[in-house]
Design a protein around this motif. Structure first.
Motif, PDB file in Angstrom:
ATOM      1  N   ARG A 385       0.828  -1.209   0.000  1.00 60.52           N
ATOM      2  CA  ARG A 385       0.000   0.000   0.000  1.00 60.52           C
ATOM      3  C   ARG A 385       0.867   1.265   0.000  1.00 60.52           C
ATOM      4  NH1 ARG A 385      -5.354  -1.007   1.261  1.00 60.52           N
ATOM      5  NH2 ARG A 385      -5.818  -3.047   2.150  1.00 60.52           N
ATOM      6  N   VAL A 386       1.901   1.257   0.818  1.00 67.83           N
ATOM      7  CA  VAL A 386       2.751   2.448   0.918  1.00 67.83           C
ATOM      8  C   VAL A 386       3.463   2.708  -0.407  1.00 67.83           C
ATOM      9  CG1 VAL A 386       4.786   3.396   2.044  1.00 67.83           C
ATOM     10  CG2 VAL A 386       3.031   2.296   3.417  1.00 67.83           C
ATOM     11  N   ILE A 408      18.035   0.922  -1.033  1.00 72.57           N
ATOM     12  CA  ILE A 408      17.342   0.836   0.250  1.00 72.57           C
ATOM     13  C   ILE A 408      16.720  -0.543   0.437  1.00 72.57           C
ATOM     14  CG2 ILE A 408      15.617   1.949   1.711  1.00 72.57           C
ATOM     15  CD1 ILE A 408      15.999   4.476   0.135  1.00 72.57           C
ATOM     16  N   TRP A 409      16.489  -1.258  -0.668  1.00 75.08           N
ATOM     17  CA  TRP A 409      15.952  -2.624  -0.554  1.00 75.08           C
ATOM     18  C   TRP A 409      17.033  -3.603  -0.076  1.00 75.08           C
ATOM     19  CZ3 TRP A 409      10.767  -3.452  -1.788  1.00 75.08           C
ATOM     20  CH2 TRP A 409      10.133  -2.439  -2.510  1.00 75.08           C
ATOM     21  N   ASN A 410      18.286  -3.178  -0.114  1.00 75.42           N
ATOM     22  CA  ASN A 410      19.390  -4.117   0.146  1.00 75.42           C
ATOM     23  C   ASN A 410      20.220  -3.704   1.355  1.00 75.42           C
ATOM     24  OD1 ASN A 410      18.747  -5.536  -2.297  1.00 75.42           O
ATOM     25  ND2 ASN A 410      19.747  -3.864  -3.430  1.00 75.42           N
ATOM     26  N   LEU A 411      19.546  -3.307   2.414  1.00 72.87           N
ATOM     27  CA  LEU A 411      20.288  -2.896   3.599  1.00 72.87           C
ATOM     28  C   LEU A 411      20.847  -4.110   4.326  1.00 72.87           C
ATOM     29  CD1 LEU A 411      17.930  -0.054   4.788  1.00 72.87           C
ATOM     30  CD2 LEU A 411      20.174   0.193   3.755  1.00 72.87           C
ATOM     31  N   GLU A 412      21.685  -3.860   5.305  1.00 72.16           N
ATOM     32  CA  GLU A 412      22.452  -4.922   5.946  1.00 72.16           C
ATOM     33  C   GLU A 412      21.555  -6.017   6.528  1.00 72.16           C
ATOM     34  OE1 GLU A 412      23.423  -3.209  10.279  1.00 72.16           O
ATOM     35  OE2 GLU A 412      23.993  -1.900   8.618  1.00 72.16           O
ATOM     36  N   ASP A 413      22.089  -7.211   6.627  1.00 72.43           N
ATOM     37  CA  ASP A 413      21.355  -8.365   7.117  1.00 72.43           C
ATOM     38  C   ASP A 413      20.963  -8.175   8.579  1.00 72.43           C
ATOM     39  OD1 ASP A 413      21.683  -9.544   4.690  1.00 72.43           O
ATOM     40  OD2 ASP A 413      23.477 -10.683   5.281  1.00 72.43           O
ATOM     41  N   PHE A 419      10.447  -2.674   7.637  1.00 72.50           N
ATOM     42  CA  PHE A 419      10.720  -1.330   8.125  1.00 72.50           C
ATOM     43  C   PHE A 419      11.593  -0.572   7.129  1.00 72.50           C
ATOM     44  CE2 PHE A 419      12.762   1.605  11.189  1.00 72.50           C
ATOM     45  CZ  PHE A 419      11.617   2.179  11.712  1.00 72.50           C
ATOM     46  N   ASP A 420      12.571  -1.244   6.588  1.00 72.03           N
ATOM     47  CA  ASP A 420      13.468  -0.590   5.646  1.00 72.03           C
ATOM     48  C   ASP A 420      12.770  -0.236   4.339  1.00 72.03           C
ATOM     49  OD1 ASP A 420      15.624  -0.606   7.367  1.00 72.03           O
ATOM     50  OD2 ASP A 420      16.266  -2.600   6.754  1.00 72.03           O
ATOM     51  N   ILE A 421      11.843  -1.106   3.930  1.00 74.34           N
ATOM     52  CA  ILE A 421      11.101  -0.808   2.702  1.00 74.34           C
ATOM     53  C   ILE A 421      10.290   0.480   2.875  1.00 74.34           C
ATOM     54  CG2 ILE A 421       9.179  -1.600   1.250  1.00 74.34           C
ATOM     55  CD1 ILE A 421      10.235  -4.439   1.621  1.00 74.34           C
ATOM     56  N   LEU A 422       9.742   0.677   4.066  1.00 77.43           N
ATOM     57  CA  LEU A 422       8.946   1.878   4.308  1.00 77.43           C
ATOM     58  C   LEU A 422       9.782   3.145   4.141  1.00 77.43           C
ATOM     59  CD1 LEU A 422       6.853   0.772   7.417  1.00 77.43           C
ATOM     60  CD2 LEU A 422       6.204   0.723   5.009  1.00 77.43           C
ATOM     61  N   LYS A 423      11.091   3.027   4.356  1.00 82.90           N
ATOM     62  CA  LYS A 423      11.963   4.191   4.178  1.00 82.90           C
ATOM     63  C   LYS A 423      11.980   4.657   2.727  1.00 82.90           C
ATOM     64  CE  LYS A 423      15.128   3.556   8.066  1.00 82.90           C
ATOM     65  NZ  LYS A 423      16.530   3.379   8.478  1.00 82.90           N
ATOM     66  N   ASP A 505       1.212   1.474  13.417  1.00 82.03           N
ATOM     67  CA  ASP A 505       2.336   1.347  14.347  1.00 82.03           C
ATOM     68  C   ASP A 505       3.690   1.388  13.645  1.00 82.03           C
ATOM     69  OD1 ASP A 505       0.606   1.230  16.402  1.00 82.03           O
ATOM     70  OD2 ASP A 505       0.912  -0.884  16.904  1.00 82.03           O
ATOM     71  N   LEU A 506       3.790   0.710  12.495  1.00 82.22           N
ATOM     72  CA  LEU A 506       5.073   0.681  11.791  1.00 82.22           C
ATOM     73  C   LEU A 506       5.424   2.050  11.217  1.00 82.22           C
ATOM     74  CD1 LEU A 506       5.103  -2.745   9.917  1.00 82.22           C
ATOM     75  CD2 LEU A 506       6.396  -2.079  11.946  1.00 82.22           C
ATOM     76  N   ILE A 507       4.421   2.762  10.731  1.00 82.50           N
ATOM     77  CA  ILE A 507       4.662   4.112  10.212  1.00 82.50           C
ATOM     78  C   ILE A 507       5.107   5.026  11.356  1.00 82.50           C
ATOM     79  CG2 ILE A 507       3.600   6.078   9.057  1.00 82.50           C
ATOM     80  CD1 ILE A 507       3.948   3.708   7.221  1.00 82.50           C
ATOM     81  N   HIS A 508       4.499   4.822  12.525  1.00 81.20           N
ATOM     82  CA  HIS A 508       4.915   5.597  13.702  1.00 81.20           C
ATOM     83  C   HIS A 508       6.344   5.228  14.116  1.00 81.20           C
ATOM     84  CE1 HIS A 508       5.106   6.684  18.008  1.00 81.20           C
ATOM     85  NE2 HIS A 508       4.319   7.685  17.653  1.00 81.20           N
TER      86      HIS A 508
END
Length: 1064
Positions: A385-386, A408-413, A419-423, A505-508
């Motif tokens: 959705r986001v 941004i899809w490939n941040l550290e393990d 959460f990272d995708i939302l960024k 909650d995750l957006i917050h």
């Protein structure tokens, strides 16, 4: 964020230069100054060099700590430069405000925050401290520019391109059931659990769990099931409670009680709350969002619920598998949500794109890229959705490719990949919206944001860059629409109280994580002293919030200033009762409360003197220290739902104040007498609620202070109380308040005496074109002063002259008039030129006939209450040759018309062609009612009409409804129908689809009519339960907007006056 900082810096630097007389190098006065014109030019050049690397800095700031710190330092320079400007401009604003206090209200004044641009203080001596601050800013800018080179930031044109289209006005895709895909199997399984009484146990109460990680749609699925028609019919009581991570049994029990009763609960002890809950539960369904794993606490909550009837259910949503195991005693009563399958994911993504931009057609290229992006979302609905909300405003292939290939899809393990995708979506927010979103991190999870307040806080901090104040607020609403469209906000319901927004909650969590990176641990913040309070603290840069949860009936707290050495100026202090977003339930509550006290020197400390926002809502604050007058830059003062009795006169020295929020201050008896000095004030909000929780702007003031008419920038003034005693405001003070928006109630019109009726025309309501709702209210039929013995005019003539003079502009949308004593009506009442007038409410007139409201071409909702007429006839429909009167009317209510005995309606004419709902209540003398020529009528409610003996057409509608049931048709269809004996009925002008008939306390009506009414309603309910026709069911409610659980909001909504009650 970065580009916003630089734009602000550049504008501020220009204002500094315009505010002080800076000599050139050739000037003979340079020895008296530490800053010269070339040095200011060099500062501008430095800003240009910094601007060139902003795109790269904004991108790298997500992961690079050094870049984050560089941007943080840049922002601090912007803050300090703005403080310098405000300090320079305040004296000018102050002197102009005080000079104009005694001048005519219509005199044009310029009081923008930075009016030194238009009225520079040339020739005046410059305080050396201010010059030193300018030098400090210059040196820091040079240092920031030097460090820019060390960061190896890449230069570009400095523009952060985030959107190729304008911002949208859209509704939340999260709020729409049509956006729920791929969960049919889980929904059906839950329904089977909830509705099946044969579950193999003897327990009356069963618990079912939805378990999944954040963003999987647990709450969305729970809402879908909770609002299912089968669930509504099967459970007499339904309740919805949100449980925070700081789990509290007492608070949760109280929330369940308030969800059931829809009113505030004043009980405080756990035992008394449990007894109350045990008393009201029968067969019920409850929904909770649970985090806590403590078995004893869960048993304490469950204990009173065990008293419910057999078949009672609890549905919980949780991320924690252990919680589900503790609460469920049956392992099969649990659903684990997995990601959506690829096709459902794609369907949801397309839905989001179409919601945001219906005209956007996905080409084969865009579909290929889109499917790749959806694949990276791994079936998590929130991320789909986001990202879908983001791309719905993008028609540029490069942007879609960037999202697909983003690092941004490939941040550290090991990190939370959702959460990272939302960024990704945050990074692509328009730069000017980012600070608005991040500001919401100051509020706790689960907070309900009042739309108007959020926008006004943003405006106070300068986040809304518009030339005029009215454009500023409009821009704020556009930002909210954009955040809703991108699923950063969820729009819950709109009612008489405005629009409430919540945040997933995750957006917050995302907002909190982003601002956590910008916090400085050494920053000195206010101290809160109390052992009996739980504090949810948040700090974001120069903003501080503490949401307080009391542990005792009256919990005193003391707020102390910072004692540290760091004197960075705070911009926001928010001290609120946790749950203060539910102000309108808590305002009359006697539950746990916070008694707030400030130390005497709190508002004199250097680190609070530049506060822009001070929010103290829902605390037991009985007085505000006079030292609040030191907050010279304060623009937002929130005191809603406090115990404040009087505001200190020092408030009138807050010349930059834009918003003064006094809603629900039930002890406030007056406004300060010099309030006319607050000439930047835009919102003076002092709505109060009555005992029914309706958003009726009732205030306890007996008068308003003289001079309030000087507040020419005022947009919000819900109630204007007319008075004519010394130092109080008369109606003529409205003359220059032409920027008023939305709702205006003019109360106590009985105080206009016969010799001052001309002042009603002076008020100039016809010029207030941005007022959409107007209420004209005489509070009593008793007239005061010289009116009671007027030698010139009768009371009836005075009232008619006043009403005639208060004619509004013809684009008004809502008019309400109460206790009018005139014997006739001015020409404007009911005039067809009012083409946008949709709602009219008239109450308690002395006139023995109704105004010609049938002439209004777009009137949709009409309420006629407590009128003294005996007959309603042709005068109600209006003059003229039109074939149809009340051509757009959809809902009509007659209430407390005790003398009314006859309704004369024109024959062979459709007088109500669109009427869908008719309510007649407590009309004791009415003896007959006809349904003929009401072809569109769907709902009829008649109650308390003790002399009513006949409802013409009801029997025919009953026969037709039975016929449609036998034939399986959806409408009654009177032409060619037959009765129960096979006799064909003649064609008639009866309702084609009468669905609900409610008759109560009509003792003279035949039992056969009552049975026919019951049968019509029963047949309709059976049909909707069979067909699951959701839109029809919503349409037949009382029209109230619903909260997240589907419950009607307690406030009234125009168009649906009757309260929905489901017949069982």
């Amino acid at each position: 964020m970065a580009s916003t900082i630089l734009s602000s810096l550049a504008a501020l630097l220009t204002k500094v230069f315009a505010s002080v007389q800076i000599p050139s190098c050739s000037s003979s006065n340079t020895q008296n100054f530490s800053v010269t014109e070339p040095e200011f030019d060099e500062m501008k050049s430095t800003l240009d060099r910094i601007r060139a690397v902003l795109t790269d800095a904004d991108r790298r700031a997500i992961e690079d700590l050094h870049v984050k710190m560089w941007l943080y330092d840049l922002k601090q320079v912007a803050y300090d430069l703005e403080d310098i400007i405000d300090e320079l401009s305040y004296k000018t604003v102050q002197s102009e405000a005080e000079t104009n206090t005694d001048e005519h209200a219509g005199h044009k004044r310029k009081f923008q925050v930075f009016d030194t641009v238009n009225s520079p203080v040339h020739g005046k001596s410059i305080d050396k401290i201010v010059l030193d601050k300018i030098i400090n800013v210059r040196n820091r800018l040079n240092s920031i520019n030097s460090f820019r080179q060390n960061l190896s930031l890449q230069e570009s044109d400095g523009q952060i391109r985030v959107s190729t289209s304008s911002m949208r006005n859209s509704s939340s895709v999260l709020a729409s059931e049509t956006g729920i895909v791929g969960r049919d199997e889980e929904k059906n399984k839950l329904l089977q659990f909830l509705l099946n009484d044969d579950n193999g146990t003897d327990s009356k109460l069963h618990v079912f769990s939805i378990v999944a990680m954040g963003g999987m749609g647990k709450t969305t699925l729970a809402k879908l099931v909770y609002n299912d028609e089968q669930v509504k019919d099967n459970f007499q009581i339904r309740a919805w409670a949100w449980v925070s991570q700081e789990y509290d049994v007492t608070r949760t029990t109280k929330a369940i009680i308030e969800s059931i009763t829809r009113e505030a609960c004043g009980l405080t002890g756990l035992d008394t709350l449990q007894n109350r809950l045990q008393h009201i539960v029968r067969k019920e369904i409850f929904n909770h969002d649970i985090w806590n794993e403590n078995l004893l606490r869960w048993d304490a909550l469950r204990q009173p619920l065990d008293s419910g009837g057999r078949g009672s259910r609890i549905l919980i949503t949780t991320r924690n598998q252990n919680v589900a195991r503790i609460m469920n005693r049956m392992p099969q009563a649990q659903i684990s949500l997995n990601g959506l399958n690829p096709e459902s994911s794609w369907t949801l993504f397309r839905h989001c794109i179409e919601q945001g931009c219906p005209s956007l057609k996905l080409s084969e290229t865009f579909e290929t890229i889109g499917r790749g992006i959806v694949g990276k979302c791994s079936g998590v609905p929130l991320t789909i959705r986001v990202i879908g909300g983001l791309l719905s405003s993008e028609t540029n292939k490069e942007t879609w490719d960037y999202i697909l290939l983003s690092d941004i899809w490939n941040l550290e393990d090991g990190r939370d990949w959702v959460f990272d995708i939302l960024k990704v979506s945050y990074f692509h927010l328009p730069a000017e919206i980012k600070p608005c979103y991040l500001y919401c991190a100051l509020f706790p999870k689960g907070h309900m944001f009042y739309k108007e307040n959020v926008v006004r806080m943003w405006a106070a901090h300068g986040y809304l860059l518009a030339t005029h104040s009215d454009q500023m607020e409009s821009l704020g609403y556009k930002y909210i629409s954009e955040l809703v469209g991108r699923s950063f906000f969820e729009q819950q319901y709109v009612g008489g109280l405005g629009c409430y927004l919540t945040m997933h909650d995750l957006i917050h969590d995302l907002a909190r994580s982003l601002v956590r990176d910008q916090n400085q641990e050494h920053q000195d913040l206010p101290n809160i002293m109390s052992a009996k309070v739980d504090v949810i603290r948040s700090k974001y840069d120069r903003h501080f919030s503490a949401f307080l949860q009391a542990k005792a009936l009256e919990t005193p707290i003391i707020v102390q200033p910072s004692r540290g050495r760091n004197q960075e100026s705070l911009r926001s202090v928010l001290l609120c009762l946790n749950g203060g977003n539910d102000d309108f339930l808590q305002v009359n509550s006697t539950a746990y409360s916070i008694v707030l006290h400030f130390e005497r020197d709190f508002f004199t400390e250097p680190n609070v003197r530049f506060l822009r926002v001070l929010e103290l809502s829902s605390c037991r604050l009985s007085e505000l220290p006079h030292t609040v007058g030191n907050l010279k830059q304060l623009k937002y003062l929130g005191l809603s739902c406090t115990d404040i009795v009087r505001l200190p006169q020092a408030v009138c020295s807050l010349h930059n104040l834009q918003t003064l929020d006094l809603r629900c201050c039930k002890f406030l008896v007056e406004l300060p007498k010099n309030i006319g000095q607050l000439q930047k004030l835009q919102h003076l909000d002092y709505n109060l609620l009555d005992r029914n929780n309706y958003a009726i702007p009732v205030c306890k003031f007996k008068s308003l202070p003289e001079g309030i008419g000087k507040l020419t920038k005022l947009q919000t003034l819900p109630v204007f109380v007319v008075h004519f005693t010394a130092q109080t405001a008369g109606v003529a003070e409205l003359k220059d308040l032409n920027n008023l928006h939305r709702s205006l109630r003019i109360s106590s019109l009985e105080h206009i005496t016969w010799d001052r009726t001309c002042e009603a025309r002076t008020a100039g309501l016809i010029r207030k074109v941005q007022v959409t709702r107007l209420c004209l209210q005489w509070n009593s039929h008793i007239r005061y002063g010289s009116n009671s013995k007027s030698p010139e005019k009768s009371i009836e003539e005075i009232d008619k002259e006043v009403l005639e003079s208060l004619e509004p502009h013809n684009k008004i949308q809502w008019i309400e008039i109460e206790k009018y004593r005139g014997c006739s009506y001015p020409k404007w009442v009911g005039h067809p030129s009012f083409r946008q007038l949709e709602t009219v409410i008239i109450r308690d007139f002395h006139c023995d006939f109704l105004p010609p409201l049938g002439q209004l071409p777009h009137l949709r909702h009409l309420e006629v209450r407590e009128m003294r007429v005996t007959t309603i006839g042709s005068e109600f429909y209006g003059d003229g040759e039109a074939l149809q009167r009340f051509s757009a009317l959809q809902t009509l209510l007659f209430d407390e018309m005790t003398a009314w005995n006859e309704w004369q309606r024109p024959e062979c004419q459709q007088d109500f062609p669109c009427l869908q709902e008719l309510t007649i209540s407590n009309c004791l003398s009415l003896n007959s009612l006809s349904l003929y020529n009401m072809l569109a009528l769907k709902k009829l409610t008649v109650k308390g009409c003790s002399n009513l003996v006949a409802i013409s057409g009801l029997k025919e509608c009953w026969v037709s409804t039975k016929h449609s049931q036998i034939n399986g048709t959806g409408t009654s269809g009177h032409s060619g129908t037959v009765d129960g004996n096979g006799v064909e009925l003649p064609s008639s002008n009866l309702p084609a689809r009468l669905e609900v008939v409610q008759i109560k306390d009509c003792m003279s009506l035949a039992n056969s009519s009552l049975q026919q009414a019951t049968e019509i309603t029963r047949i309709y309910q059976r049909r909707i339960n069979l067909d699951m026709v959701y839109p029809d069911q919503k349409e037949l409610g009382e029209g109230r907007w619903r909260d997240p659980t589907g419950q009607p909001h307690p406030g009234p909504t125009p168009g649906w006056p009757a309260e929905r009650r489901r017949s069982r």
